[in-house]
Design a protein around this motif. Sequence first.
Motif, short mmCIF file in Angstrom:
data_model
loop_
_atom_site.label_atom_id
_atom_site.label_comp_id
_atom_site.label_asym_id
_atom_site.label_seq_id
_atom_site.Cartn_x
_atom_site.Cartn_y
_atom_site.Cartn_z
N GLU A 109 5.71 8.17 20.13
CA GLU A 109 6.62 8.43 19.01
C GLU A 109 5.87 8.61 17.69
N LEU A 110 4.80 7.83 17.51
CA LEU A 110 4.02 7.88 16.28
C LEU A 110 2.54 7.72 16.64
N PRO A 111 1.82 8.82 16.77
CA PRO A 111 0.40 8.75 17.15
C PRO A 111 -0.43 7.98 16.11
N ALA A 112 -1.60 7.55 16.54
CA ALA A 112 -2.47 6.74 15.68
C ALA A 112 -2.81 7.44 14.37
N HIS A 113 -3.08 8.76 14.43
CA HIS A 113 -3.45 9.46 13.19
C HIS A 113 -2.27 9.52 12.23
N ALA A 114 -1.03 9.56 12.74
CA ALA A 114 0.15 9.57 11.88
C ALA A 114 0.34 8.22 11.20
N VAL A 115 0.00 7.14 11.92
CA VAL A 115 0.05 5.79 11.33
C VAL A 115 -0.91 5.72 10.14
N ALA A 116 -2.12 6.26 10.33
CA ALA A 116 -3.12 6.25 9.26
C ALA A 116 -2.66 7.06 8.06
N VAL A 117 -2.08 8.23 8.31
CA VAL A 117 -1.62 9.10 7.23
C VAL A 117 -0.47 8.44 6.46
N LEU A 118 0.46 7.82 7.18
CA LEU A 118 1.59 7.15 6.53
C LEU A 118 1.10 6.06 5.58
N TYR A 119 0.15 5.25 6.05
CA TYR A 119 -0.32 4.16 5.19
C TYR A 119 -1.10 4.71 4.01
N ARG A 120 -1.84 5.79 4.21
CA ARG A 120 -2.57 6.41 3.10
C ARG A 120 -1.60 6.94 2.04
N GLN A 121 -0.48 7.51 2.48
CA GLN A 121 0.53 8.00 1.53
C GLN A 121 1.15 6.85 0.75
N ARG A 122 1.30 5.70 1.42
CA ARG A 122 1.84 4.53 0.74
C ARG A 122 0.93 4.12 -0.42
N TRP A 123 -0.39 4.33 -0.26
CA TRP A 123 -1.32 3.96 -1.31
C TRP A 123 -1.12 4.78 -2.58
N MET A 124 -0.52 5.97 -2.46
CA MET A 124 -0.22 6.74 -3.67
C MET A 124 0.76 5.98 -4.55
N VAL A 125 1.69 5.26 -3.93
CA VAL A 125 2.63 4.44 -4.68
C VAL A 125 1.88 3.30 -5.36
N GLU A 126 0.95 2.65 -4.61
CA GLU A 126 0.15 1.56 -5.18
C GLU A 126 -0.66 2.05 -6.37
N LEU A 127 -1.27 3.23 -6.24
CA LEU A 127 -2.09 3.77 -7.33
C LEU A 127 -1.26 4.06 -8.56
N PHE A 128 -0.02 4.53 -8.35
CA PHE A 128 0.86 4.78 -9.49
C PHE A 128 1.14 3.48 -10.25
N PHE A 129 1.45 2.41 -9.52
CA PHE A 129 1.75 1.16 -10.19
C PHE A 129 0.50 0.53 -10.79
N ARG A 130 -0.66 0.77 -10.19
CA ARG A 130 -1.91 0.29 -10.77
C ARG A 130 -2.15 1.01 -12.10
N TRP A 131 -1.91 2.32 -12.11
CA TRP A 131 -2.02 3.10 -13.35
C TRP A 131 -1.05 2.58 -14.39
N LEU A 132 0.17 2.29 -13.95
CA LEU A 132 1.20 1.81 -14.87
C LEU A 132 0.79 0.47 -15.48
N LYS A 133 0.21 -0.41 -14.65
CA LYS A 133 -0.18 -1.74 -15.14
C LYS A 133 -1.41 -1.67 -16.04
N CYS A 134 -2.46 -0.99 -15.57
CA CYS A 134 -3.73 -1.00 -16.29
C CYS A 134 -3.74 -0.08 -17.50
N LEU A 135 -3.24 1.12 -17.32
CA LEU A 135 -3.32 2.10 -18.40
C LEU A 135 -2.25 1.91 -19.45
#
Length: 203
Positions: A109-135
Amino acid sequence: PGAKCERVAWRAVFKKDELYVGDRYYGEDYALLQQARAAGCAFVVRLREQAYVEVLEELPLSAEDRTARVVRAQRVMIGRKHPAGPFVLVEVAGEKGALRLLSSLAEEELPAHAVAVLYRQRWMVELFFRWLKCLLGCRHWLAESARGVAMQIYCALIAALLLALYSGKRPGKRAMELIQFYLLGYATLEELCLQLGVEQKKA
């Protein structure tokens, strides 16, 4: 509310046939993961390095998996006293070591590479909030209500957009600090314009 536990909040919004992606905090509560699965939800969460894992089966890696930096995929049970699972555990090579990602979906249903891509996309949200906090200086919330937090975020984003429009450049941390110094009276308008690389507008 700002003081509410995130795992409790997640439990309250479970929806069947939706997929959720979460960090290590969510991966600590095995009972919660079982409840999410029972509710018909799918998820990918990061698992702590110290988590106890019983390997049921090693899964083969495809060329796509290796391209996505997947180094291992396994079908596993997690936990000692009350094992939860079975889940798919995907290890992805990272700059500071391997990331252990736990998926509730079978590899078909969800191959290993898709799991990796999904979590990497989630990091875009983390980076946005890091930018919001720090900058933008949003390290601490001025309010705990949803309305108060939204107002603080909107104000910070509007300030960043106005600065970008005014200077024609992406705002940096030093630029935001200088604006704060100007508003506090520690820097002049001339110094501010000079550092931002813009011409001082005449009245």
